[in-house]
Design a protein around this motif. Structure first.
Motif, PDB file in Angstrom:
ATOM      1  N   THR A  76     -30.794  27.690  46.010  1.00 44.99           N
ATOM      2  CA  THR A  76     -32.139  27.958  45.520  1.00 44.99           C
ATOM      3  C   THR A  76     -32.026  28.457  44.086  1.00 44.99           C
ATOM      4  O   THR A  76     -31.297  29.402  43.807  1.00 44.99           O
ATOM      5  CB  THR A  76     -32.825  29.035  46.375  1.00 44.99           C
ATOM      6  N   ALA A  98     -40.357  16.417  47.518  1.00 41.79           N
ATOM      7  CA  ALA A  98     -38.984  16.512  47.042  1.00 41.79           C
ATOM      8  C   ALA A  98     -38.478  15.198  46.487  1.00 41.79           C
ATOM      9  O   ALA A  98     -39.059  14.148  46.696  1.00 41.79           O
ATOM     10  CB  ALA A  98     -38.072  16.954  48.175  1.00 41.79           C
ATOM     11  N   ASN A 105     -37.861  20.305  44.483  1.00 40.41           N
ATOM     12  CA  ASN A 105     -36.893  20.331  45.567  1.00 40.41           C
ATOM     13  C   ASN A 105     -36.101  19.039  45.524  1.00 40.41           C
ATOM     14  O   ASN A 105     -36.670  17.973  45.293  1.00 40.41           O
ATOM     15  CB  ASN A 105     -37.592  20.450  46.920  1.00 40.41           C
ATOM     16  N   LYS A 138     -35.102  23.870  44.878  1.00 41.26           N
ATOM     17  CA  LYS A 138     -34.152  24.017  45.977  1.00 41.26           C
ATOM     18  C   LYS A 138     -33.346  22.741  46.104  1.00 41.26           C
ATOM     19  O   LYS A 138     -33.896  21.650  46.099  1.00 41.26           O
ATOM     20  CB  LYS A 138     -34.922  24.285  47.275  1.00 41.26           C
ATOM     21  N   SER A 193     -38.059  17.404  52.313  1.00 39.40           N
ATOM     22  CA  SER A 193     -37.210  16.523  51.527  1.00 39.40           C
ATOM     23  C   SER A 193     -37.473  15.065  51.795  1.00 39.40           C
ATOM     24  O   SER A 193     -37.255  14.221  50.949  1.00 39.40           O
ATOM     25  CB  SER A 193     -35.737  16.791  51.828  1.00 39.40           C
ATOM     26  N   ASN A 236     -42.668  23.366  42.127  1.00 41.14           N
ATOM     27  CA  ASN A 236     -43.014  24.570  42.890  1.00 41.14           C
ATOM     28  C   ASN A 236     -43.336  25.690  41.924  1.00 41.14           C
ATOM     29  O   ASN A 236     -42.450  26.392  41.462  1.00 41.14           O
ATOM     30  CB  ASN A 236     -41.852  25.001  43.777  1.00 41.14           C
ATOM     31  N   VAL A 256     -34.220  19.869  39.888  1.00 42.89           N
ATOM     32  CA  VAL A 256     -34.123  21.112  40.664  1.00 42.89           C
ATOM     33  C   VAL A 256     -34.231  22.305  39.711  1.00 42.89           C
ATOM     34  O   VAL A 256     -34.935  23.274  39.974  1.00 42.89           O
ATOM     35  CB  VAL A 256     -32.796  21.185  41.450  1.00 42.89           C
TER      36      VAL A 256
END
Lengths: 583, 632
Positions: free
Chosen positions: A317, A404, A184, A335, A399, A442, A179
């Motif tokens: 976040t 994720a 994620n 996230k 997710s 990301n 993370v």
């Protein structure tokens, strides 16, 4: 965006009310279910609906109840991957969300020891765990001697002797690390009440050894940030719950307001008007969670029932900005979703009967579930199944099966009377292993707040630098102080101090200047405080700087006052001296 | 029955009423820590009633000393071994009624135990109930109980994973209903009718309704049983019957029913049963309107309830529209599959053959099938039929027929898009656009005029291109890839069409060449975007492609290679450059398959062609080189 203002919140003990993470979830399967295209069946109160199908007075009322159970979901035997994925036929080839080579959801189970009560009542331990092999074997207490144990294999199993840190270091830490690197991550927790889910997720906040996943991950995130160099971080937290398919913000005053789940071409699935709080340290983020937990508990009279049937999601976040080799700032956004799933056990009262609900072969009593039967018949490839996924599924579509990394923690009770629930939990967990994710960093998302903030900071810095005058004056006052302290006049550039008139004007100017500066600083301080879009730490730093400058200014002022007085005397003596010299 | 009038009987009836109320209403307010409080109270009452009935029974037996007493005395105590006396008494005899009354109490006790998770005890009570009534002939007094007890046992056994056993109970219930309706058909007694004072019985109408609903549940449970046994066709049939009966006995929520019918249509579509699918959809559209008027925007702003209602109605209608789109699309696509030759063009011989065949039989056959599936409630029937008439359920065999279906589909696209707007419903909106594009694509198949066909593809480009540009690949990677690929393919198709048109001309003019090159490069551009989306964040193309990307990626490379070699230019250096690029891309495909032999099967034809091109292109390149050399 709001700035975290812990002071305005009611003071709570560090360990939040137990509402936060409680009760396991049939709803989990809603999430998994819709991904595997496992059928979802709503069954709340169906028993009632059946028995009173011949009394229309209650009938309709009860049928209404059924629809509310959409969030209670069941796995059915049919698992049709195709229909769950957005897919397109390309020359007979199906390109779809199913990621065969993707990363599977990591599933771990944890078993608590028999408690004293269970021991004293003589319950047997029916679970055997092989930590090395990651296996759990479950014995049916009613089975005959020859019957085989039911064995399940997971990514990791944690037996009764396992420590909080074992679970965290082996399983959770890597996820939090990713993370922080911009992936994620999602952690689902589920398990029957009393199997240690709250202990695993929250633990005892004040005891380092017994801290659960949540406090440990808070610590982890902020320790990482404090140790990092050449990186800037922004940490935001949101907290929401989904109850009867309605999303509510746990961090706003108006908890009753229903929030909408929306999608935008730019930023994917989002919750409109969900508040988020910038947090600068562990304490603040704990506050956010506590406030949310409180909101969750005060809003409802029947708190237990409510919390056991609602999902709570705490979203952290983490934005990180780093100067890349290309000289550009690169922003990564990671996230973390901490998901506490609604429970399924002991729902008998509402007709959702624990064991019954979960089995594939079970029959739905209420006609309101007819749609589930029909849609189970439809092969999704070329058709449209007009049932919406649950809010939870849509919210977490990233997710599960998306972009994720995901961990599921299932907690188990070892006592023989838990057999049915434990078996169900293990079966759930086993299915979850089949979900695969494709994690992706990301990078540079359009909505990265951090970039906005950096610009803001740059602007502020520029503003501060313009205070060139200020620094000059400061230098002068320092010199003045030296004069005062030393009592001697050092050779200086104060050629502006020539005569009384000038003196006075200087004095006046200084006073005005001081006043002006003070006002200016006050204004800036206000502006910083009001500015909600500022990287928290940077903002704090700026505020402190302003504060410091104001203190400085005050001292300056005092010193100046003092000095000008002294100066006048000095000067008089000077002149006297001069005159004497002249003579 | 003298006892019925006594105060004692009055007490029994009151207790029964109370038990019902406790079980169904009070129980919902029970506290979490004592979830069955009211159920247990109800159970105690039922037990008391049971005792009272026994007492009354003994009294009555004493009074009426007739031959039936013989039968009764043996059937009384729970769990006692039964005398196999067969159908000893008629269901409507006093003894039969007494047995039935006891059986009703046993039934409710059974249900009560099941609801409180005491399954074995529940089963025992239900079996007692069955034994009591099995001794009697089936009459209007006990037929409802007969069916409901079997429904319960069916559910019970399904819950124990014994689907076949459940199936047994439910199928007997089904045949019992059919038999009764055939032989008697009078409104049967409801379970509650056994415990009401004279004059308080349910109306005939209510009796019918309850009886029919019990049977509807039987069918519904059977649908689930068949689904669990993976007999999907039967399951579908029983779902259909359930829907029919819900409508017939007005036991439905309009929107829910409409969505279910629309979903069922999707089942029929996958089975290519378009007549049934259309009927379901037409019914869905009509029944959805029964849910009321859509509140105006102004009204929605005024109150939350209106706002929610508006949202729900709009959404459900849009969902039904989307089901219609799929109907039109699949109908067209299935027709295309029938009519296309081996290169995907319309096979005229086949067309003629099918047209001849259709005239003869199809219509006759459909009529027979249709009567079985009708959703017949008199007030909606006409509207359903008139909606059906607006679109054919036959596979279209020529452009005109195809166009008719296309237009209907397109109007539903417009309707669905109204609710599923891009802003707020990205995924849904794009799915609808993709369907719209697919409708154009399949319509183009039926179009003989190449220019017009090209225009249809242009429409696809126009609707997809802007979306593809706006979409953030971070959140919609998959959709982005789908759109890129589709756009690339569409430009490719347009290029092919232009080429075919140009072939008819002797010397293509400059404008045509320009157009052609533009189409080529546009197609390449999108293939390239698709290929770039596979790269890692560092820009590296993966050494090993994931399974679901393997073929699309290699096909894209192959197409790029072909397009590069197709570009028209008079300039020799440009020609050389294009061909070298082309060779590079062909080489990529060949090399990838050499390094990953498992990929060969996925792109057999493309690989073959690529290998050929890899050996041929260098010759062509050399020729151009020598030409260039000679020119200089």
């Amino acid at each position: 965006m709001q700035l975290a203002q812990p002071r305005t919140w009611p003071l709570t003990t560090l360990r939040g009310p137990t509402v936060g993470f409680r009760q396991p979830g049939a709803a989990l399967l809603g999430v998994i279910g819709s991904l595997l295209r496992i059928q979802m069946l709503s069954q709340t109160r169906c028993k009632h609906a059946e028995t009173c199908c011949d009394s229309d007075k209650h009938g309709s009322e009860l049928l209404e109840g059924c629809s509310e159970a959409q969030l209670m979901c069941v796995i059915l035997c049919q698992t049709d991957f195709g229909s769950s994925c957005v897919s397109v036929e390309i020359e007979g080839f199906n390109m779809s969300m199913k990621a065969k080579n993707g990363e599977a959801v990591k599933v771990v189970v944890r078993c608590r020891p028999l408690n004293r009560k269970e021991e004293s009542m003589g319950y047997e331990n029916i679970l055997q765990m092989d930590v090395k092999l990651g296996q759990v074997a479950l014995r049916n207490p009613k089975a005959g001697p020859g019957e085989l144990l039911k064995t399940f294999t997971f990514d990791a199993v944690y037996d009764a002797c396992s420590k909080q840190s074992d679970l965290y270091d082996e399983t959770v830490r890597p996820l939090i690390d990713s993370v922080l690197r911009g992936f994620n991550g999602t952690i689902f927790a589920y398990g029957q009440t009393g199997t240690g889910k709250t202990y695993t997720m929250q633990g005892q906040w004040l005891d380092a050894e017994r801290r659960g996943i949540i406090p440990n991950s808070f610590e982890h995130i902020f320790t990482h940030i404090s140790r990092s160099q050449n990186q800037q971080y922004l940490v935001r937290a949101s907290y929401l719950e989904i109850y009867q398919e309605e999303i509510r913000d746990l961090l706003t005053k108006d908890h009753s307001k229903k929030l909408e789940l929306k999608e935008s071409a730019d930023s994917g699935v989002y919750i409109k008007d969900l508040s988020s709080f910038v947090t600068k340290n562990v304490k603040e983020i704990e506050h956010v969670m506590n406030v949310g937990n409180q909101t969750r508990s005060v809003g409802f009279t029947n708190m237990n029932e409510h919390s056991s049937r609602s999902h709570a999601i705490f979203i952290i976040t983490v934005e990180c900005s780093q100067l890349g080799p290309d000289g550009q700032n690169h922003i990564r956004v990671g996230k973390l979703n901490l998901v506490d799933l609604a429970g399924s056990e002991r729902q008998t009262k509402t007709g959702v009967q624990g064991e019954r609900l979960k089995e594939a072969t079970k029959i739905n009593l209420s006609l309101s579930a007819l749609g589930n039967v029909i849609s189970a018949l439809v092969d999704g490839r070329s058709s449209h199944v007009p049932y919406r996924d649950s809010k939870l599924t849509r919210l977490l579509q990233d997710s599960l099966g998306g972009n994720a990394k995901t961990i599921m923690v299932a907690t188990l009770g070892p006592a023989s009377y838990n057999y049915e629930e434990t078996l169900t939990t293990l079966r759930y967990a086993n299915r979850a292993k089949n979900i695969k994710n494709k994690p992706r960093v990301n990078e540079d998302p359009k909505d990265a707040l951090l970039r906005e903030f950096q610009e803001e900071i740059a602007r502020l810095k520029a503003q501060l630098d313009k205070r060139g005058m200020l620094t000059k004056r400061k230098r002068r006052s320092r010199r003045l102080r030296k004069i005062g302290e030393g009592g001697e006049v050092e050779e200086g550039e104060e050629d502006d101090v020539e005569d009384d008139e000038e003196e006075e004007s200087v004095e006046k100017e200084a006073q005005e200047y001081m006043k002006e500066q003070q006002e200016k600083l006050e204004r800036e301080k206000e502006a910083i405080r009001d500015d909600h879009s500022l990287v928290a730490e940077e903002k704090q730093r700026l505020l402190e700087e302003k504060e410091r400058m104001m203190r400085h200014l005050k001292k300056e002022q005092e010193a100046t006052e003092l000095l000008t007085a002294k100066f006048k005397i000095d000067k008089r003596t000077y002149r006297q001296k001069d005159r004497q010299m002249d003579r | 029955m003298a006892a019925n009038q006594s105060t004692e009987w009055g007490t029994v009836c009151e207790k029964f009423r109370l038990a019902q109320e406790l079980s169904e209403i009070e129980s919902r307010k029970d506290p979490e820590n004592n979830p069955f409080r009211s159920k247990y109270k109800a159970r105690d009452l039922l037990k008391e009633i049971h005792c009272s009935l026994k007492k009354i029974q003994i009294e009555e037996e004493g009074e009426a000393d007739n031959e039936e007493a013989d039968c009764e005395s043996k059937e009384v105590v729970d769990g006692e071994p039964e005398n196999q006396c067969g159908k000893a008494c008629s269901g409507d005899s006093p003894a039969g009624l007494r047995a039935a009354r006891l059986a009703v109490v046993q039934y409710y006790l059974g249900v009560n135990h099941i609801e409180t998770e005491e399954l074995s005890a529940g089963e025992q009570h239900l079996m007692n109930c069955m034994k009591l009534i099995d001794k009697c002939t089936t009459t209007r007094e006990n037929v409802s109980l007969f069916i409901q007890a079997r429904n319960q046992l069916g559910i019970l056994w399904a819950g124990r994973d014994e689907i076949e056993k459940a199936q047994g109970f439910l199928e007997v219930a089904e045949s019992m209903y059919l038999l009764y309706m055939k032989e008697d058909g009078q409104p049967p007694l409801d379970l509650q009718d056994y415990f009401v004072l004279e004059g308080e019985e349910l109306s005939e109408q209510e009796k019918i309704r309850r009886f029919e609903m019990a049977y509807t549940h039987t069918l519904y449970y059977l649908a689930q049983v068949y689904k669990n046994l993976q007999q999907y066709e039967r399951a579908g049939q029983y779902c259909h019957s359930t829907l029919q009966r819900q409508l017939e006995y007005k036991q439905f929520v309009p929107l829910e029913w409409a969505i279910n019918a629309a979903t069922l249509s999707q089942y029929y579509i996958t089975k290519t049963r378009y007549m049934e699918a259309r009927h379901c959809l037409a019914a869905a559209s009509v029944i959805a309107t029964l849910a009321g008027e859509i509140p105006s925007e102004a009204a929605a702003k005024e109150s939350d309830a209106e706002c929610e209602k508006r949202e729900e109605l709009l959404q459900k209608r849009a969902e039904i529209a989307r089901c219609w789109i799929k109907y039109c699309l699949n109908l067209l696509q299935d027709a295309k599959k029938l009519l296309e030759d081996n290169i995907g063009e319309l096979d005229l011989d086949r067309q003629e053959e099918l047209q001849r065949a259709r005239r003869n039989e199809e219509e006759e056959k459909e009529k027979g099938r249709k009567s079985a599936i009708l959703f017949g409630s008199s007030d909606t029937f006409d509207s359903i039929c008139s909606l059906e008439e607006k679109v054919s359920s036959m596979l279209p065999l020529d452009f005109e027929e195809a166009r008719g279906i296309f237009l209907v589909g397109q109007s539903y696209v417009a309707q669905a898009k109204e609710y599923f707007a891009m802003d707020g419903h990205v995924t849904d909106h794009i799915e609808i656009l993709q369907d719209h594009s697919a409708l154009f694509k399949v319509l183009a198949f039926f179009e003989q005029d190449l220019e017009r066909r090209c225009k249809m593809h242009k429409r696809r480009v126009d609707m997809l291109e802007p979306i593809c540009k706006d979409l953030n690949a971070q959140y919609y990677l998959l959709i982005c890839r789908q759109l890129q690929f589709e756009l690339a393919e569409t430009y490719y198709e347009m290029m092919d069409l232009k080429l075919a048109v140009a072939d008819k001309q002797d010397q293509p003019d400059v404008h045509t060449i320009k157009k052609f090159n533009h189409l080529c490069s546009s197609s390449m551009k999108y293939y390239q975007m698709f290929l770039d989306s596979i790269r890692s964040p560092e820009g590296k193309f993966p050494e090993k492609l994931e399974d679901d990307l393997l073929r699309p990626a290699l096909v894209a490379k192959f197409r790029v290679a072909r397009l590069q070699s197709k570009l028209i230019s008079n300039n020799l250096p440009t020609q050389l450059e294009n061909l070298s690029h082309s060779l590079e891309s062909y080489n990529f495909v060949v090399q990838y398959c050499e390094e990953n032999p498992e990929a060969k099967i996925a792109v057999e034809t493309e690989l073959e062609l690529s290998m050929e091109m890899v050996s041929l292109l260098p010759l062509k390149i050399n020729r151009i080189r020598s030409k260039m050399a000679s020119c200089n």
